[in-house]
Design a protein around this motif. Structure first.
Motif, PDB file in Angstrom:
ATOM      1  N   GLY A   1     -20.524 -44.761   1.477  1.00  0.00           N
ATOM      2  CA  GLY A   1     -20.527 -46.697   1.784  1.00  0.00           C
ATOM      3  C   GLY A   1     -21.184 -47.733   1.327  1.00  0.00           C
ATOM      4  O   GLY A   1     -21.435 -49.117   1.226  1.00  0.00           O
ATOM      5  N   GLN A   2     -22.550 -47.331   1.178  1.00  0.00           N
ATOM      6  CA  GLN A   2     -23.783 -48.723   0.985  1.00  0.00           C
ATOM      7  C   GLN A   2     -23.084 -48.911  -0.587  1.00  0.00           C
ATOM      8  O   GLN A   2     -23.403 -49.756  -1.125  1.00  0.00           O
ATOM      9  N   LEU A   3     -22.865 -48.200  -1.492  1.00  0.00           N
ATOM     10  CA  LEU A   3     -22.830 -48.297  -3.027  1.00  0.00           C
ATOM     11  C   LEU A   3     -21.346 -49.405  -2.539  1.00  0.00           C
ATOM     12  O   LEU A   3     -21.564 -50.296  -3.407  1.00  0.00           O
TER      13      LEU A   3
ATOM     14  N   GLY B   1     -24.461 -37.115  -1.339  1.00  0.00           N
ATOM     15  CA  GLY B   1     -24.971 -36.343  -0.385  1.00  0.00           C
ATOM     16  C   GLY B   1     -24.730 -35.675   0.355  1.00  0.00           C
ATOM     17  O   GLY B   1     -24.861 -35.442   1.901  1.00  0.00           O
ATOM     18  N   HIS B   2     -25.805 -37.072   1.304  1.00  0.00           N
ATOM     19  CA  HIS B   2     -25.890 -37.549   2.767  1.00  0.00           C
ATOM     20  C   HIS B   2     -24.314 -38.073   3.377  1.00  0.00           C
ATOM     21  O   HIS B   2     -23.990 -37.383   4.335  1.00  0.00           O
ATOM     22  N   SER B   3     -23.525 -39.034   2.620  1.00  0.00           N
ATOM     23  CA  SER B   3     -21.900 -38.830   2.978  1.00  0.00           C
ATOM     24  C   SER B   3     -21.142 -37.746   3.458  1.00  0.00           C
ATOM     25  O   SER B   3     -20.515 -37.192   4.129  1.00  0.00           O
ATOM     26  N   LEU B   4     -22.205 -36.857   2.432  1.00  0.00           N
ATOM     27  CA  LEU B   4     -20.865 -35.170   2.571  1.00  0.00           C
ATOM     28  C   LEU B   4     -20.934 -34.539   3.693  1.00  0.00           C
ATOM     29  O   LEU B   4     -20.915 -34.232   4.807  1.00  0.00           O
ATOM     30  N   LEU B   5     -22.502 -34.598   3.192  1.00  0.00           N
ATOM     31  CA  LEU B   5     -23.088 -33.731   4.977  1.00  0.00           C
ATOM     32  C   LEU B   5     -22.696 -34.688   6.276  1.00  0.00           C
ATOM     33  O   LEU B   5     -22.885 -33.549   7.423  1.00  0.00           O
TER      34      LEU B   5
ATOM     35  N   ILE C   1     -10.019 -35.590  -3.245  1.00  0.00           N
ATOM     36  CA  ILE C   1      -9.031 -35.251  -3.979  1.00  0.00           C
ATOM     37  C   ILE C   1      -9.292 -33.262  -4.302  1.00  0.00           C
ATOM     38  O   ILE C   1      -8.964 -32.776  -3.925  1.00  0.00           O
ATOM     39  N   VAL C   2     -10.622 -33.697  -4.090  1.00  0.00           N
ATOM     40  CA  VAL C   2     -10.833 -32.085  -4.510  1.00  0.00           C
ATOM     41  C   VAL C   2     -10.643 -31.088  -2.445  1.00  0.00           C
ATOM     42  O   VAL C   2     -10.939 -30.209  -2.891  1.00  0.00           O
ATOM     43  N   MET C   3     -11.155 -32.081  -2.447  1.00  0.00           N
ATOM     44  CA  MET C   3     -10.990 -31.079  -0.269  1.00  0.00           C
ATOM     45  C   MET C   3      -9.588 -30.597  -0.421  1.00  0.00           C
ATOM     46  O   MET C   3      -9.301 -29.735   0.062  1.00  0.00           O
ATOM     47  N   GLU C   4      -8.850 -31.937  -0.632  1.00  0.00           N
ATOM     48  CA  GLU C   4      -7.880 -31.460  -0.512  1.00  0.00           C
ATOM     49  C   GLU C   4      -6.988 -30.928  -1.306  1.00  0.00           C
ATOM     50  O   GLU C   4      -5.964 -29.871  -0.986  1.00  0.00           O
ATOM     51  N   SER C   5      -7.222 -30.459  -2.915  1.00  0.00           N
ATOM     52  CA  SER C   5      -6.649 -29.300  -4.051  1.00  0.00           C
ATOM     53  C   SER C   5      -7.635 -27.552  -3.683  1.00  0.00           C
ATOM     54  O   SER C   5      -6.970 -26.983  -3.649  1.00  0.00           O
ATOM     55  N   ALA C   6      -8.984 -28.104  -3.794  1.00  0.00           N
ATOM     56  CA  ALA C   6      -9.805 -27.204  -3.640  1.00  0.00           C
ATOM     57  C   ALA C   6      -9.908 -26.296  -1.749  1.00  0.00           C
ATOM     58  O   ALA C   6      -9.783 -25.157  -1.764  1.00  0.00           O
TER      59      ALA C   6
ATOM     60  N   ALA D   1     -17.450 -47.170  -6.590  1.00  0.00           N
ATOM     61  CA  ALA D   1     -17.532 -46.020  -5.023  1.00  0.00           C
ATOM     62  C   ALA D   1     -16.293 -45.493  -4.588  1.00  0.00           C
ATOM     63  O   ALA D   1     -16.024 -44.726  -3.845  1.00  0.00           O
ATOM     64  N   VAL D   2     -15.556 -46.276  -4.769  1.00  0.00           N
ATOM     65  CA  VAL D   2     -13.859 -46.400  -4.221  1.00  0.00           C
ATOM     66  C   VAL D   2     -13.687 -44.640  -5.230  1.00  0.00           C
ATOM     67  O   VAL D   2     -13.117 -44.319  -5.007  1.00  0.00           O
ATOM     68  N   LEU D   3     -13.755 -44.495  -6.348  1.00  0.00           N
ATOM     69  CA  LEU D   3     -13.379 -44.283  -7.462  1.00  0.00           C
ATOM     70  C   LEU D   3     -14.381 -42.649  -6.756  1.00  0.00           C
ATOM     71  O   LEU D   3     -13.744 -41.627  -6.956  1.00  0.00           O
ATOM     72  N   LEU D   4     -15.401 -43.099  -6.064  1.00  0.00           N
ATOM     73  CA  LEU D   4     -15.924 -41.666  -5.376  1.00  0.00           C
ATOM     74  C   LEU D   4     -15.284 -40.608  -3.460  1.00  0.00           C
ATOM     75  O   LEU D   4     -15.662 -39.654  -4.088  1.00  0.00           O
ATOM     76  N   VAL D   5     -14.674 -41.591  -3.188  1.00  0.00           N
ATOM     77  CA  VAL D   5     -13.993 -41.734  -2.317  1.00  0.00           C
ATOM     78  C   VAL D   5     -12.747 -41.291  -2.969  1.00  0.00           C
ATOM     79  O   VAL D   5     -12.666 -40.084  -1.439  1.00  0.00           O
ATOM     80  N   LEU D   6     -12.339 -41.203  -3.272  1.00  0.00           N
ATOM     81  CA  LEU D   6     -10.642 -41.015  -4.206  1.00  0.00           C
ATOM     82  C   LEU D   6     -11.247 -39.406  -3.997  1.00  0.00           C
ATOM     83  O   LEU D   6     -10.397 -38.580  -4.262  1.00  0.00           O
TER      84      LEU D   6
END
Length: 312
Positions: free
Chosen positions: A260-262, A112-116, A287-292, A278-283
């Motif tokens: 990033g802290q994870l 949540g904090h990263s997305l914000l 992907i969600v931002m790109e496709s949605a 954590a890498v999978l979360l970043v990816l």
């Protein structure tokens, strides 16, 4: 030597013959174009109803990416089963690490904090980058002074921006936002300037002849004409900003958690499963931002300009 009357009659006859041939050629061309417009399709018509459109959209947005993810998981599991790497965890171990982070209350706050941070930094980057892009496009002196600096900042790795942000703002949220802006604003500004530079001059002259000058020219002529390039610039700016944010969170000690802290925690504890989680979360966010977001907006813009076929 023939009399002038005969020469005039022959000249009139040639002109009448030429006009008849031109008229026949134009008629044949018009008939051919009409035939192309009204020709029946080669196969039987296949009307696309709502169910067909929904199935095609579902296949494009869900099924194909899901199959790609499944293939990647199978390859990953196969590499783990064959023991190709002594430190590679299994997909089940990474999923278990994500489950542990969710249960101990670190997963959702970090995400949540990263997305914000990304949303705030990207919004500010869009405003600043668009204004800088317009300035570079409209003012030659600004183009010569700012374009090289922005290009240099864009080529600078995000890890090189973090020390600058920390020196100026210390280990704080402001340093993270500064890194995001330094990573995203140059990309957006150069992309906007490039998109505006590809507008045909005829459109600008036509807008000015209709009375569009200053802000009216920008609002009604420049931005609509450059919209496909602007979408590409925003996509690139978001990518640079997201990568810069991950680097800043990984290196700096911010008071609020982040993805990033994870990554940093997994690195410090030699927890490869947590690092991959954590890498999978970043990816996944990418992907969600790109496709949605970006891909649907880009398709809609291109389709409105006749550069993509209509929906099924």
């Amino acid at each position: 030597m023939p009399p002038p009357t005969d020469r005039k009659e022959r000249t009139d006859q040639k002109e009448r013959t030429g006009r008849a041939e031109r008229t026949a050629g134009a008629g044949a061309l018009t008939e051919g174009l009409d035939h192309l417009d009204t020709a029946a399709p080669a196969g039987p018509p296949t009307p696309a109803g709502p169910a067909r459109r929904y199935a095609a959209r579902l296949r494009t947005t869900v099924t194909t990416p899901a199959l790609s993810v499944l293939a990647l998981l199978l390859l990953w599991q196969g590499a783990y089963a064959l023991g190709l790497s002594a430190t590679l965890p299994s997909p089940a171990a990474v999923a278990s690490s994500l489950g542990d982070a969710r249960r101990d209350g670190t997963l959702w706050p970090a995400l949540g904090h990263s997305l914000l941070r990304t949303a705030v930094g990207f919004a500010v980057s869009v405003v600043l980058g668009t204004l800088l892009g317009l300035l570079i496009h409209r003012v030659r002196a600004a183009r010569g002074a700012l374009a090289p600096v922005l290009s240099a900042l864009q080529s600078l790795p995000a890890a090189g921006l973090v020390p600058l942000g920390v020196i100026v703002f210390g280990e704080s949220e402001a340093a993270v936002y500064a890194v995001v802006l330094l990573g995203a604003v140059p990309s957006v500004a150069l992309g906007v300037a490039g998109a505006l530079g590809q507008i045909p001059p005829l459109l600008i002259r036509a807008g000015r002849s209709l009375g569009a000058t200053g802000p009216a020219l920008v609002r009604h002529i420049l931005l609509p004409a450059a919209l496909p390039g602007l979408v590409a610039a925003l996509r690139q700016g978001w990518t640079f900003g997201w990568r810069a944010l991950m680097t800043a969170e990984l290196i700096t000690a911010t008071p609020l958690p982040g993805v990033g802290q994870l990554l940093s925690t997994g690195k410090e504890n030699d927890d490869t499963a947590l690092v991959l989680a954590a890498v999978l979360l970043v990816l996944t966010v990418g992907i969600v931002m790109e496709s949605a977001l970006f891909t649907p907006v880009e398709r809609r813009v291109l389709r409105a300009r006749g550069l993509l076929p209509a929906r099924l």
